[in-house]
Design a protein around this motif. Structure first.
Motif, PDB file in Angstrom:
ATOM      1  N   TRP A   1       0.817  -1.219   0.000  1.00 21.88           N
ATOM      2  CA  TRP A   1       0.000   0.000   0.000  1.00 21.88           C
ATOM      3  C   TRP A   1       0.847   1.264   0.000  1.00 21.88           C
TER       4      TRP A   1
ATOM      5  N   LYS B   1      -0.602   4.611  -1.385  1.00 28.30           N
ATOM      6  CA  LYS B   1      -2.053   4.481  -1.529  1.00 28.30           C
ATOM      7  C   LYS B   1      -2.823   4.902  -0.280  1.00 28.30           C
ATOM      8  N   ILE B   2      -2.115   5.313   0.753  1.00 28.49           N
ATOM      9  CA  ILE B   2      -2.766   5.706   2.003  1.00 28.49           C
ATOM     10  C   ILE B   2      -3.170   7.170   1.941  1.00 28.49           C
ATOM     11  N   ARG B   3      -4.381   7.456   2.367  1.00 33.38           N
ATOM     12  CA  ARG B   3      -4.860   8.830   2.359  1.00 33.38           C
ATOM     13  C   ARG B   3      -4.037   9.663   3.336  1.00 33.38           C
ATOM     14  N   PRO B   4      -3.706  10.908   2.978  1.00 35.48           N
ATOM     15  CA  PRO B   4      -2.927  11.776   3.861  1.00 35.48           C
ATOM     16  C   PRO B   4      -3.579  11.904   5.242  1.00 35.48           C
TER      17      PRO B   4
ATOM     18  N   PHE C   1      -3.494   9.491   7.493  1.00 32.11           N
ATOM     19  CA  PHE C   1      -3.735   8.161   8.042  1.00 32.11           C
ATOM     20  C   PHE C   1      -2.467   7.298   8.046  1.00 32.11           C
ATOM     21  N   GLU C   2      -1.298   7.899   7.632  1.00 32.37           N
ATOM     22  CA  GLU C   2      -0.084   7.107   7.520  1.00 32.37           C
ATOM     23  C   GLU C   2       0.328   6.484   8.859  1.00 32.37           C
TER      24      GLU C   2
END
Length: 647
Positions: A144, A147-150, A152-153
């Motif tokens: 991923w 692919k992680i929304r900003p 939420f890392e």
């Protein structure tokens, strides 16, 4: 001196060396913890030093409480350290080697699972679960990546590591723990069989030849340390820690060379003996055996004698002796008489056998490689040196065309022989006046393709070449007084004096500077900057393709309206000499969504690209310098501003 660039087929021995180095790199950083555990054991266990002095005769005393005996049996520090602390440190280190701190944390969690599933020290399990945790976490993160929304890392990273670590810990508890316990028990049975049948000295038939082939780490840290740790927990000591670490055989060999050797081998042997016996750098004597392979018989005889005496006097160490110095051995044993006799007996037998073999050797002096190397150096002025061959391109490798600014001396572990060799070489280079040339020592596993010259023992050169294919590789036989060191100084004299072997080629010629670029896209700008490098002879045309390949993997836009496109590491062979190009775009172009006014193409041989990047960054951090570049009316004006990036 062996100078070569092309990768070669990896042999079985090289693979085993790499495996041994990997195991060693998990254990060696934690040797301090092993020593601490050994000292605590020596002081506080029921038969420890303080107890023998009468300080801890009472089972309820603080000595007993720390050691964990008497009514405190199973408590204290000794047991928990070897059962939990040491394996977890190894597991963390193994995971970190594969995937930095994140891999280390998951490796430690996974190691805890295999520890909890058994009552024996899980060094072997840690060496499996630690790297496995790091490797699997690295590949899971790749699924991923991007692919992680900003925002939420951190949430994803923490939960993924926790969940996967828990899964691996469970796997270690139920699956790996029984497997590793079974393997450890069978290996232990094998050792018990050798001990009960008085056959333990026969292990020298394997250990001594393996050592001189630089496979000592695979045997010592892959087999003997885990088995010895288990035995030490049960009996307070283990003779297995002394099978490889006994400095006696190496001392005997070097003393024999000091008396019966020839030429440079005889002259360098006394100093090597001191370094080996007191400093614990066993690698120092390996070249002396490799020079005359029949001397392995002396090493085997001495090794078997040392093991026999250790068994006879019931000698063992409480923890590994690393490095294998007489001081480290004494620090981990309580039987000083037995361990002293084992070292002296091993040295004496090795000396006698080696003396006989050297004395009866009918080979001419020129067949002695160390002596022959000295003779070659004495004849240097009368024939072409290998250093000169490297410069002119007539040798076995690619010509050296640029200044050499970084030299690394590499060995298996990056501490013993490499540190000593680097120190000797550093003094020679500084005495020759090359103060700007750095000389460092590293483990081969940690090498990066950023050094101009890499020095290794000849048996390790193949491995080093895989890690640093663009470097000049120098193979030596003698760590202390190799004539190759003088050849390296000659090479520096020819590359670093008067602009180097390329005759002082200009890093930034005026015809590599364009004030009004014609490109309108990122890719066209890369092509334009690369074409300038080609036209000035700095690179071959294939380098431009590598510049595009680099851009597709990692953006070279640096901010401040600046982009610095450059080729991949694999394209270094297409670099003729270090060079840069400069293109200014009055009408800024779009570079991955970022406006770009200046494009600086670079081609750095060796590690020059790192130096160029740093120097260019300094220029563009100076607003006044950027303003001068923006208003420059001629290539000469630009060259004056960028003069600090000249090679």
């Amino acid at each position: 001196m062996s100078i070569t660039q092309a990768p070669e087929r990896v042999g079985v021995r090289v693979r085993v060396q790499k495996f041994g180095t990997f195991l060693s790199n998990m254990v060696m950083p934690n040797i301090g913890a092993f020593i601490a555990w050994g000292l605590i054991t020596a002081l506080f266990i029921e038969v420890g030093w303080l107890t023998k002095l009468g300080v801890g005769e009472d089972p309820g005393s603080w000595v007993a409480e720390i050691g964990g005996w008497g009514e405190f049996d199973g408590g204290g520090i000794v047991g928990p350290m070897i059962r939990f602390l040491l394996p977890i440190l190894i597991g963390y280190t193994g995971g970190k080697m594969v995937y930095e701190t994140r891999g280390g944390v998951v490796g430690a969690i996974a190691t805890m699972g295999v520890i909890a599933g058994t009552e024996i020290p899980m060094f072997m399990g840690a060496m499996v679960m630690g790297p496995l945790g790091g490797w699997t976490m690295k590949h899971i993160d790749a699924l991923w990546d991007g692919k992680i929304r900003p925002g939420f890392e951190m949430l994803v990273n923490n939960f993924s590591a926790g969940i996967w670590g828990g899964i691996l810990a469970t796997f270690g508890f139920f699956v790996m723990s029984p497997i590793v316990t079974f393997i450890s028990d069978r290996l232990g049975d094998g050792v018990d069989f050798l001990v009960e049948n008085d056959l333990l000295p026969l292990t020298s038939l394997i250990i001594e030849p393996a050592k001189v082939l630089f496979l000592n780490n695979a045997i010592n840290h892959g087999v003997l340390t885990p088995l010895g740790g288990t035995e030490a927990l049960e009996h307070g000591k283990s003779v297995l820690f002394l099978l490889e670490a006994n400095p006696g055989p190496g001392l005997g060999l070097l003393l024999a060379y000091s008396v019966f050797g020839r030429g440079l081998a005889k002259a360098s042997a006394p100093g090597a003996a001191i370094i080996h016996f007191l400093g614990g750098i066993h690698e120092i004597y390996f070249p002396y055996v490799l020079m005359k392979p029949k001397l392995i018989l002396a090493m085997i005889a001495g090794g078997m004698t040392g093991v026999f005496v250790n068994v006879l006097f019931d000698v063992g160490l409480r923890a590994p002796a690393a490095p294998g110095s007489v001081f480290a051995v004494y620090a981990q044993t309580a039987n000083f008489v037995g361990v002293t006799l084992s070292m002296l007996a091993a040295a004496a037998v090795t000396f006698l056998v080696a003396a006989f073999l050297l004395k009866t050797d009918k080979a001419e002096e020129a067949d002695d490689e160390l002596v022959h190397a000295t003779a070659s150096m004495e004849a240097m002025k009368g024939k072409r040196s290998i250093a000169s061959s490297a410069l002119t391109g007539t040798g076995t490798g690619t010509a050296v065309r640029d200044r050499v600014t970084s030299i690394v001396f590499a060995c298996d572990a990056g501490m013993g022989s490499s540190a000593m060799g680097a120190s000797v070489l550093r003094r020679k280079i500084q005495s020759a006046g090359f103060d700007d040339v750095t000389v460092v020592n590293q483990a081969i596993a940690n090498l990066t393709d950023s050094h101009g010259v890499v020095v290794t023992h000849r048996d390790l050169t193949d491995r080093a070449r895989q890690k640093t294919p663009s470097a000049v590789h120098v193979s030596v036989d003698d760590f202390m007084a190799s004539p190759r060191y003088d050849e390296i100084v000659d090479l520096l004299t020819q590359t670093n004096a008067d602009g180097g072997a390329d005759g002082g080629a200009d890093v930034l010629p005026l015809d590599a500077i364009v004030l009004d670029g014609t490109a309108t896209t990122r890719d066209d700008a890369i092509t334009e900057a690369g074409a300038l490098l080609v036209s000035t002879g700095a690179v071959e045309s294939s380098y431009v393709d590598a510049m595009h390949e680099r851009e597709r993997s990692v953006s070279t836009h640096m901010g401040k309206l600046l982009a610095i496109p450059h080729g991949t590491n694999e394209a270094k062979a297409a670099i003729n000499h270090t060079g840069i190009s400069f293109v200014r775009y009055p009408e800024t172009i779009d570079w991955n969504g970022k406006p770009t006014e200046f494009v600086v193409g670079i081609a750095g041989a060796g590690n020059d690209h790192l130096d160029l990047l740093g120097r260019i960054a300094k220029v563009f951090l100076d607003d006044e310098a950027v303003g001068r570049l923006r208003t420059a009316s001629s290539p000469a004006d630009v060259k004056a501003v960028l003069d600090s990036v000249r090679g």
